[in-house]
Design an enzyme around this catalytic site. Sequence first.
Site, PDB file in Angstrom:
ATOM      1  N   THR A  81      -7.174  15.973  15.977  1.00 51.07           N
ATOM      2  CA  THR A  81      -7.240  15.601  14.561  1.00 51.07           C
ATOM      3  C   THR A  81      -6.569  16.688  13.735  1.00 51.07           C
ATOM      4  OG1 THR A  81      -9.367  16.739  14.317  1.00 51.07           O
ATOM      5  CG2 THR A  81      -9.443  14.358  14.767  1.00 51.07           C
TER       6      THR A  81
ATOM      7  N   TYR B 285     -13.211  18.108   3.277  1.00 53.04           N
ATOM      8  CA  TYR B 285     -12.562  17.868   4.569  1.00 53.04           C
ATOM      9  C   TYR B 285     -12.464  16.367   4.792  1.00 53.04           C
ATOM     10  CZ  TYR B 285     -12.096  18.280   9.747  1.00 53.04           C
ATOM     11  OH  TYR B 285     -11.692  18.213  11.060  1.00 53.04           O
TER      12      TYR B 285
ATOM     13  N   SER C 168     -11.010  13.841   7.889  1.00 52.17           N
ATOM     14  CA  SER C 168     -10.459  13.860   9.232  1.00 52.17           C
ATOM     15  C   SER C 168      -9.304  12.865   9.359  1.00 52.17           C
ATOM     16  CB  SER C 168     -11.603  13.482  10.169  1.00 52.17           C
ATOM     17  OG  SER C 168     -11.121  13.331  11.454  1.00 52.17           O
TER      18      SER C 168
ATOM     19  N   HIS D 253     -19.024  14.808  20.886  1.00 55.80           N
ATOM     20  CA  HIS D 253     -17.712  14.882  20.230  1.00 55.80           C
ATOM     21  C   HIS D 253     -16.670  15.774  20.902  1.00 55.80           C
ATOM     22  CE1 HIS D 253     -15.020  13.854  17.111  1.00 55.80           C
ATOM     23  NE2 HIS D 253     -15.865  13.810  16.113  1.00 55.80           N
TER      24      HIS D 253
END
Length: 608
Positions: free
Chosen positions: A449, A436, A438, A322
């Site tokens: 992001t 959360y 994204s 990532h």
Amino acid sequence: RLPIPKLEDTIKRYLNAQKPLLNDDQFRKTEELAHRFEKGIGRELHEQLVAQDNQNKHTSYITGPWFDMYLKARESVVLNFNPFMSFNPDPKSEYNDQLIRATNMTVSALRFMKTFRAGYLEPEVFHLNPEKSDTQMFKKIIRFVPSSLSWFGAYMVNAYPLDMSQYFRLFNSTRLPKLNRDELYTDEKAKHLLVLRNGNFYVFDVLDRDGNTLKPSEIQAHLKYILSDNSPAPAFPLGYLTSENRDTWALLRKNLLDNGNEAALQKVDSAVFCLSLDDFPIKDLVHLSRTMLHGDGANRWFDKSFSLIITKDGTAGINFEHSWGDGVAVLRFQNEVFKDSTKAPAVSPQSQPASVDSSTAVQKLDFKLNDALKAGITKAKQKFDASVEALSLNMIQFHEGGKDLLKQKKVSPDAVAQLAFQMAFLRQYDQTVATYESCSTAAFKHGRTETIRPASVHTKKCSEAFVRELSKHSTEELQKLIVECSKYHGRLTKEAAMGQGFDRHLFGLRHLALSKGIALPEFYQDQAYAQLNHNIISTSTLVSPAVQLGGFGPVVADGFGVGYQVQDDWIGCNVSSYPARNGKEFLQCIHKSLEDIFNVLKGKKIGS
């Protein structure tokens, strides 16, 4: 360019996100710290950040801090960072053969890579008004406008070109473990593919010396050779090392290099991508998620920018590292590979592999291991097995409605899914917690992001009405509460996509303070700040014709990782958790919440 929000806006948005999580006394304390920060050290840091940003117009203010955040993290990339997205099956069932699909997807991936490198890949554009802008006419006209002005032309018709600066890291790239901070490595000159099967490593060239792709029948022949190789699995599979703590892995890698494995590791690191061929079929969707998220650890190289994983029955998926990039880049690649490999497959079930000598073209990599390396691999395997053992994966599909019905009722589909998560957690644990979601900021140069904070005073009020005070509210009142949530969520989403969230801005200011050796401001030492960034419900959504489902691990030990998709007439949820939380029960509560919300929107009275 990615805007830096005004400091007062950031503080206001931050306090809005804190409100549902704190009692009055806690909130007063947090509010006081926030205002003191805004007037004092925060103002100074903000001005420095803006000045620094003005001197670095080639990038965005979040790029450096974000790379640092990922590359300095020392936890294993498995479950903590690498997500997966699995492909839908090929609509023509006879093409879902492992060899046929591996060949077709490899060829399509190479076509994508070559198109991208030649500068012919169609730009990624977000069309707010596709009737006007997603047309041949628009494409023709905009092609002749100089690039310094063309984005403005697109802007005029509500089309937003998206940043594609991450794409080059898709190929020939890997994350190298180093002490304290890893490095990203790319070698675009390399012409070979890395194939993993049964824990063994194979490489063969897929491009010739002029950069032309090998004939599909030759790629098919080499893959067939690998699939029919009956070498035993190695006693010490090297792949496990990529699942280790990064510092541990960095030291073991140094040992590998010192032990005469430099050439073999160079082949692994520089390969166009990693193709993992698994020797078993997929049993069900949970098995699919487990296979693509972590697999058995031996037949994976988790540091590659992405791995294409194909099982015995032709089920395919992507697991990606990532730090280098976000879901949007990988999703575009996945969409193109799916479309190309299903609409214009390079080989068919009737195709014969070329009669070439694969035994000379395919090289099996051998690694020289000393006792320290063997012990390191054994330990990595034990840790990998234990963490996978502790992970639960569960999923549901809600079939009583989806995007179509919600749009008809004029509420945001994403807002409803997020409201259901809030309602479910309240039902199960009797509290509202940090959440959360994204959101891509690829509409900006080097955007990454931003966080949408779905837990709000609106979702809390609505959830409490549904879960605790149902008898006190009429159906009309409940509908109004849902609409409130939808409006507010829509606003948060729009702000985040336009770079007007608060999370990245506060993160950038904190990073700046630490990099300048300034004592960490009191604001960041607030218990409430830590709690807001301990994301118990971490969520991410994607919908694509190519993707069957996606998922990731929880980001905290007492959290849920929620991958979800709102389709036209159903909603899917894939939830990961550790023993501190019950994912199965959470999903049952999500199902109940969705049922209640849909019934209320249809005007039905609901029972508790």
